[in-house]
Design an enzyme around this catalytic site. Sequence first.
Site: not given
Length: 209
Positions: A80, A185, A187
């Site tokens: 990001c 993202h 994750e």
Amino acid sequence: MRVTVIDYKAGNLTSVLKALRHLGAEVEVTDGDLSLVDTADRLLLPGVGHFAATKRLDSTGLTAAIRSAIARGVPFLGICVGMQWLYAGSSEAPGQPGLAHFPEKCSRFSESNEKVPHVGWNSLEMRTEAGFVSRLLADVEPSEFVYFTHSYKAPVTADAAAITQYIEPFATAVERDNVMGVQFHPEKSGDTGLKILRNFLLWEGKRTS
């Protein structure tokens, strides 16, 4: 595999650390201990919030340490704002330089009827020309979706490993030598995100002493 996560106090690292540990990585976090950067096997810079927050990387000496680590061949992944920091800068904070590994600058999405920030799930369009193979996106299919939340984006250049269309095309993932970045993202992107983080952890390249 040991990965050093850079904390510049601009966001919550919990999801990133949890995903890395789930994949079996040995994780350490630094917000200014340069020795952890100097001895890192992998470097990861997650990021949310305003680009101006990356000033802390300069003031703590982390920028110079990261640049040296990259020159030694240490794999680096920015997420990001961490990806945007790899560029020369961003119109979000014109006075704050980035690492300038990529010479272009990031900018806000153009005015549109679509909402900004871009929040939610979107797919990837892989770079497919002959001779290019993305190790970061290995085994990721164009039909797979990843999770975004951002108002600023990187331009599509020769370093783009994948692009996404929202208002306009933008670089979703970049990759040059041992330096990689993703605007989304991983994750928070389920199995697809874990696949990408696993590719980063398994990345091997030429190191210098």
